[in-house]
Write a protein that holds these residues in place. Sequence first.
Motif, short mmCIF file in Angstrom:
data_model
loop_
_atom_site.label_atom_id
_atom_site.label_comp_id
_atom_site.label_asym_id
_atom_site.label_seq_id
_atom_site.Cartn_x
_atom_site.Cartn_y
_atom_site.Cartn_z
N LYS A 13 -25.65 18.37 -11.67
CA LYS A 13 -25.31 18.77 -13.05
C LYS A 13 -25.98 20.09 -13.42
N ARG A 14 -27.22 20.28 -12.94
CA ARG A 14 -27.99 21.49 -13.29
C ARG A 14 -27.80 22.61 -12.25
N HIS A 15 -26.97 22.35 -11.24
CA HIS A 15 -26.71 23.34 -10.17
C HIS A 15 -28.02 23.87 -9.57
N ILE A 16 -28.85 22.92 -9.16
CA ILE A 16 -30.14 23.32 -8.58
C ILE A 16 -30.29 22.69 -7.19
N GLY A 17 -30.78 23.45 -6.25
CA GLY A 17 -30.94 22.97 -4.88
C GLY A 17 -32.25 22.23 -4.70
N ALA A 18 -32.34 21.50 -3.59
CA ALA A 18 -33.54 20.70 -3.33
C ALA A 18 -34.77 21.58 -3.15
N GLY A 19 -34.60 22.66 -2.41
CA GLY A 19 -35.74 23.55 -2.15
C GLY A 19 -36.27 24.17 -3.43
N GLU A 20 -35.35 24.60 -4.27
CA GLU A 20 -35.75 25.25 -5.53
C GLU A 20 -36.45 24.24 -6.45
N LEU A 21 -35.87 23.03 -6.52
CA LEU A 21 -36.47 22.00 -7.39
C LEU A 21 -37.86 21.61 -6.88
N ALA A 22 -37.96 21.46 -5.56
CA ALA A 22 -39.27 21.09 -4.97
C ALA A 22 -40.31 22.14 -5.33
N GLU A 23 -39.91 23.40 -5.24
CA GLU A 23 -40.84 24.48 -5.55
C GLU A 23 -41.23 24.46 -7.04
N LYS A 24 -40.21 24.21 -7.90
CA LYS A 24 -40.47 24.21 -9.35
C LYS A 24 -41.43 23.10 -9.76
N ILE A 25 -41.28 21.93 -9.15
CA ILE A 25 -42.13 20.81 -9.59
C ILE A 25 -43.39 20.65 -8.74
N GLY A 26 -43.49 21.49 -7.71
CA GLY A 26 -44.73 21.51 -6.92
C GLY A 26 -44.91 20.35 -5.97
N ILE A 27 -43.80 19.89 -5.37
CA ILE A 27 -43.93 18.88 -4.30
C ILE A 27 -43.21 19.42 -3.07
N THR A 28 -43.44 18.80 -1.95
CA THR A 28 -42.81 19.29 -0.71
C THR A 28 -41.35 18.83 -0.67
N PRO A 29 -40.49 19.61 -0.01
CA PRO A 29 -39.09 19.17 0.14
C PRO A 29 -38.97 17.79 0.79
N ALA A 30 -39.91 17.48 1.69
CA ALA A 30 -39.88 16.17 2.36
C ALA A 30 -40.09 15.06 1.34
N ASN A 31 -41.05 15.27 0.41
CA ASN A 31 -41.30 14.26 -0.62
C ASN A 31 -40.14 14.17 -1.60
N LEU A 32 -39.53 15.32 -1.88
CA LEU A 32 -38.37 15.30 -2.78
C LEU A 32 -37.22 14.52 -2.14
N SER A 33 -37.10 14.70 -0.82
CA SER A 33 -36.05 13.98 -0.09
C SER A 33 -36.29 12.46 -0.14
N ILE A 34 -37.56 12.05 -0.01
CA ILE A 34 -37.91 10.61 -0.11
C ILE A 34 -37.48 10.07 -1.48
N LEU A 35 -37.76 10.88 -2.51
CA LEU A 35 -37.42 10.48 -3.88
C LEU A 35 -35.90 10.40 -4.06
N LYS A 36 -35.21 11.44 -3.55
CA LYS A 36 -33.76 11.54 -3.73
C LYS A 36 -33.02 10.42 -3.00
N ASN A 37 -33.57 10.03 -1.84
CA ASN A 37 -32.90 9.00 -1.03
C ASN A 37 -33.35 7.57 -1.36
N ASN A 38 -34.01 7.42 -2.50
CA ASN A 38 -34.44 6.08 -2.94
C ASN A 38 -35.41 5.40 -1.99
N LYS A 39 -36.19 6.20 -1.25
CA LYS A 39 -37.16 5.62 -0.31
C LYS A 39 -38.54 5.47 -0.97
N ALA A 40 -38.72 6.11 -2.12
CA ALA A 40 -40.04 6.09 -2.77
C ALA A 40 -40.36 4.70 -3.31
N LYS A 41 -41.65 4.34 -3.26
CA LYS A 41 -42.07 3.04 -3.79
C LYS A 41 -42.60 3.20 -5.21
N ALA A 42 -43.02 4.41 -5.56
CA ALA A 42 -43.55 4.66 -6.91
C ALA A 42 -43.40 6.15 -7.23
#
Lengths: 167, 75
Positions: free
Chosen positions: B13-42
């Motif tokens: 909806k916001r036309h934002i890529g994973a790399g850009e979002l990861a950089e903006k919120i200060g987490i690694t793309p790998a962690n963002l991927s965990i979050l995006k793929n519903n693998k995160a526990k918390a």
Amino acid sequence: MPTAAPNGQPGGHKPFWDDRKSILLTRLVTAGVFIGCIVIALCGPAIVDWLIARGRIAIQGPAVRWVMLGLGYLLALLALWMLCCLYRFLARLEQGRVFVPANVKALRRIAWCCAIAAVICIPGGLVLYFPFACMGIAAGFMALIVHVIKNAFEQAVKMKNELDLTI
Amino acid sequence: MPINVNLDVMMAKRHIGAGELAEKIGITPANLSILKNNKAKAVRFTTLEALCRALDCQPGDILEYQPDAADGTAR
């Protein structure tokens, strides 16, 4: 006037003794004990003959020598297996891999080795040679302690997995 | 896990890529991927806050509760 280093040590000197050296020393001692076990196992027949000749064995008879040797070699195998597990466990600690499932498995194996040694030694000591029973009690106590540590590691691995998946 | 992370929907909806979002919120793309793929526990509140700020949305836009089929006790 000594300058304070960021780690709080005056002059920025590294401490003489640290965790890494402690683990290294334990690994070296483990390797030494492993070699010692092999030497004792090789000298097994001579040791048993010496014990029998000195009259230290409670029961006399031709089969006693073979029973003592059999028990001794069984215990030696357990000790070598336990020391292998301990050495690999320490190697993983040295690499910084502390709360990993492999360490839980290693601790479980060590606890089992101690427990089996206790089960062999306590009756053997009561029937054949009393110091065996003391070793057996020590091994049983060690098994309990290692089992508790194993449980703690198991819990820590679960917590680490959860923390790794906390974003 | 009955909590779904609809991060990919908001990112689209916001036309934002994973790399850009990861950089903006200060987490690694790998962690963002965990979050995006519903693998995160918390999810930490700080991460959620950063996500909401970067995507200009509410936590409810990112997180969704869906009861398990066996459970069926959605309130």
